[in-house]
Design a protein around this motif. Structure first.
Motif, mmCIF file in Angstrom:
data_model
loop_
_atom_site.group_PDB
_atom_site.id
_atom_site.type_symbol
_atom_site.label_atom_id
_atom_site.label_comp_id
_atom_site.label_asym_id
_atom_site.label_seq_id
_atom_site.Cartn_x
_atom_site.Cartn_y
_atom_site.Cartn_z
ATOM 1 N N ARG A 163 0.823 -1.210 0.000
ATOM 2 C CA ARG A 163 0.000 0.000 0.000
ATOM 3 C C ARG A 163 0.860 1.265 0.000
ATOM 4 O O ARG A 163 0.386 2.341 -0.316
ATOM 5 C CB ARG A 163 -0.888 0.050 1.242
ATOM 6 C CG ARG A 163 -2.001 -0.970 1.317
ATOM 7 C CD ARG A 163 -2.836 -0.693 2.562
ATOM 8 N NE ARG A 163 -3.836 -1.711 2.781
ATOM 9 C CZ ARG A 163 -5.034 -1.724 2.209
ATOM 10 N NH1 ARG A 163 -5.337 -0.775 1.347
ATOM 11 N NH2 ARG A 163 -5.904 -2.676 2.470
ATOM 12 N N ASP A 200 -2.151 4.104 -6.091
ATOM 13 C CA ASP A 200 -2.846 4.856 -5.043
ATOM 14 C C ASP A 200 -4.340 4.969 -5.326
ATOM 15 O O ASP A 200 -5.155 4.991 -4.402
ATOM 16 C CB ASP A 200 -2.230 6.258 -4.918
ATOM 17 C CG ASP A 200 -0.825 6.227 -4.326
ATOM 18 O OD1 ASP A 200 -0.419 5.163 -3.810
ATOM 19 O OD2 ASP A 200 -0.133 7.269 -4.392
ATOM 20 N N ASP A 214 -6.144 2.076 -3.807
ATOM 21 C CA ASP A 214 -6.410 2.286 -2.380
ATOM 22 C C ASP A 214 -7.610 3.209 -2.201
ATOM 23 O O ASP A 214 -8.457 2.993 -1.319
ATOM 24 C CB ASP A 214 -5.179 2.892 -1.691
ATOM 25 C CG ASP A 214 -4.008 1.925 -1.645
ATOM 26 O OD1 ASP A 214 -4.253 0.710 -1.642
ATOM 27 O OD2 ASP A 214 -2.853 2.393 -1.617
ATOM 28 N N ARG A 247 -11.520 -3.716 -3.835
ATOM 29 C CA ARG A 247 -10.251 -3.501 -4.529
ATOM 30 C C ARG A 247 -10.220 -4.346 -5.803
ATOM 31 O O ARG A 247 -9.545 -5.382 -5.849
ATOM 32 C CB ARG A 247 -9.064 -3.899 -3.633
ATOM 33 C CG ARG A 247 -8.774 -2.975 -2.490
ATOM 34 C CD ARG A 247 -7.594 -3.493 -1.668
ATOM 35 N NE ARG A 247 -6.363 -3.506 -2.436
ATOM 36 C CZ ARG A 247 -5.517 -2.479 -2.504
ATOM 37 N NH1 ARG A 247 -5.786 -1.347 -1.872
ATOM 38 N NH2 ARG A 247 -4.409 -2.582 -3.212
ATOM 39 N N HIS A 264 -3.542 10.569 0.343
ATOM 40 C CA HIS A 264 -3.319 9.132 0.369
ATOM 41 C C HIS A 264 -2.898 8.607 1.736
ATOM 42 O O HIS A 264 -3.387 7.548 2.180
ATOM 43 C CB HIS A 264 -2.260 8.745 -0.682
ATOM 44 C CG HIS A 264 -2.060 7.271 -0.790
ATOM 45 N ND1 HIS A 264 -0.962 6.628 -0.257
ATOM 46 C CD2 HIS A 264 -2.825 6.295 -1.340
ATOM 47 C CE1 HIS A 264 -1.061 5.326 -0.488
ATOM 48 N NE2 HIS A 264 -2.170 5.100 -1.148
ATOM 49 N N VAL A 317 -4.878 5.642 3.792
ATOM 50 C CA VAL A 317 -4.301 4.376 4.278
ATOM 51 C C VAL A 317 -4.494 4.234 5.779
ATOM 52 O O VAL A 317 -4.839 3.148 6.273
ATOM 53 C CB VAL A 317 -2.804 4.303 3.901
ATOM 54 C CG1 VAL A 317 -2.147 3.095 4.573
ATOM 55 C CG2 VAL A 317 -2.648 4.201 2.390
#
Length: 457
Positions: free
Chosen positions: A152, A361, A364, A373, A447, A451
């Protein structure tokens, strides 16, 4: 063997162990493998069909147009298959293991010259090249989808894509410099024999490299066992187009590959008829590939420390200035022209691994926004935009030359001006458009928080 620690998100878990250098380099092996085979197709198949197999150029042009559109349309289908795959090797890795050998075999068959009639040769070319494109999609889409499943972390994804770009450039340079000498040497001057022998050697190397990628690269971002991961295709496609950052990344990549299709094709004409240095064609082609290789190494260090989006915008802006300056040194100094041309293409080459990092990214972001996903679908649809970009760039080049009245026996000033526009003017416009597109991409700032939010969930 000790179990790796994992972090959990809404339905997904990821190993917290950092990627090793061996794993990062092994990911780059996949693009060396691709370019030993597909780079050979892109660089030499036109010459092989017209000068070795004996198919007319017009027929080959139609063949390429039809098969490449068909190939691009297969990408999303393959992406859905990847998302629905559930094996002991994961979602993407089994394709690297099992498709590598068929890919190698089809590559050799494509470069064989059976003694058929003109119609028979064309039918043979359509069948072999068409199937080769399908098999290439079956291994390249999973290879691309493997990257966001390995980490990630944006910095690690940046490094993975830098090694991928380096691998692609190494493969392209080796194929460009070794193919014809090997064909003539191993074929004893018989290119109908030499091409399949060389393709067999490249294919064996490619299979081994794909297997090394399979062996050393792991899928670390995985769905929890108790989570149902069956992908609703219609829903996922709808969510994909609601993912504004994926749309921007795909558009940016589309523009990058339109420029690639134009510049790679027009460079020979530019050196031949504008610079009037036909003996320098191999030099400039090699310079272009080495610049792309340098761009990958450049990205390897930059993407560890700086934003993909901001650094790309800066380097694209500098590249625009450098490309514009080539108008003033055109024909004045080979050394100065080479230096500026090289630096501009290093900066442009940097944009490819940076854009692939942004793509990772956006996956994610897709999970954060919608709870799923679909790596295969997102990567394959992105791949569609890149293939369509190359096809459009190549077509624009051909149509523009035809509109200017191109005739190799009588190069007019109008043709020279068109070549100059295609070589410098149009790439400048496209690069400016990329800066505009990236201006609206804000995910770099979001980002890290995304996460963290996924970890907390």
């Amino acid at each position: 063997m000790a179990m790796e620690p994992v972090l959990q998100t809404t339905g997904y878990q990821q190993s917290t162990q950092k990627l090793s250098l061996k794993e990062k380099i092994s990911y780059g092996y996949g693009d060396i493998a691709s370019n030993f085979v597909w780079g050979m197709v892109n660089s030499y198949l036109l010459f092989f069909y017209t000068d070795v197999f004996g198919i007319t150029a017009a027929a080959v042009g139609t063949l390429f147009l039809i098969t490449r559109i068909f190939d691009a349309l297969n990408d999303p289908i393959m992406g859905v298959l990847v998302d629905k795959t559930n094996s002991k090797h994961g979602k993407t890795r089994p394709y690297l293991l099992y498709v590598a050998i068929p890919f190698g075999i089809l590559s050799v068959i494509t470069f064989i010259t059976p003694d058929f009639s003109d119609t028979g040769k064309l039918v043979y070319a359509y069948i072999t090249y068409g199937i080769l494109g399908i098999v290439y999609t079956a291994i390249n889409i999973p290879y691309g989808a493997l990257m966001p499943m390995m980490s990630r972390d944006s910095k690690e994804k940046g490094e993975l894509n830098s090694y991928r770009a380096i691998g692609r450039s190494i493969g392209a340079i080796l194929v460009a410099s070794l193919t014809l000498p090997l064909v003539n040497y191993l074929g004893g001057g018989n290119q109908q024999l030499g091409f399949p022998i060389v393709m067999a050697i490249y294919s064996v190397i490619g299979v081994i490299l794909f297997w090394l990628t399979f062996k050393y690269c792991k899928e670390r971002v995985q769905p929890l066992k108790e989570t149902k991961t069956d992908t609703n295709v219609k829903r996922s496609i709808g969510q994909m187009f609601k993912n504004k950052y994926w749309v921007l990344t795909s558009l940016n990549s589309f523009l990058w590959f339109v420029r690639l299709g134009i510049m790679n094709g027009v460079l020979i004409y530019y050196v031949n008829y504008v610079l009037e240095q036909p003996n320098m064609v191999p030099y400039y082609l090699t310079l272009l590939n080495v610049a792309n290789l340098a761009g990958g190494f450049f990205a390897l260090s930059i993407l560890r420390k700086f934003s993909s989006r901001n650094s790309s915008m800066l380097f694209y802006a500098i590249a625009v200035v450098l490309l514009a300056s080539l108008y003033f040194v055109d024909g004045q100094s080979v050394v100065l022209f080479s230096i500026i041309f090289f630096i501009a293409n290093v900066l442009i080459g940097y944009g490819d691994p940076a854009n692939l990092t942004m793509l990772g990214d956006t996956i994610d972001y897709q999970e954060y926004k919608f709870g799923e996903r679909p790596e295969g679908l997102l990567v394959s649809s992105y791949s569609f935009s890149t293939k369509f970009g190359v096809a459009l760039g190549s077509s624009l080049l051909a149509y523009a030359l035809g509109w200017a009245g191109y005739n190799p026996a009588a190069i007019t000033d109008q043709v020279k001006n068109m070549i100059l526009l295609l070589m410098l003017g149009l790439p400048i416009i496209i690069t400016i458009l990329q800066v505009v597109v990236l201006f609206f991409y804000k995910l770099d700032n979001e980002h890290a928080n995304i996460v963290n939010a996924l970890k907390q969930k």
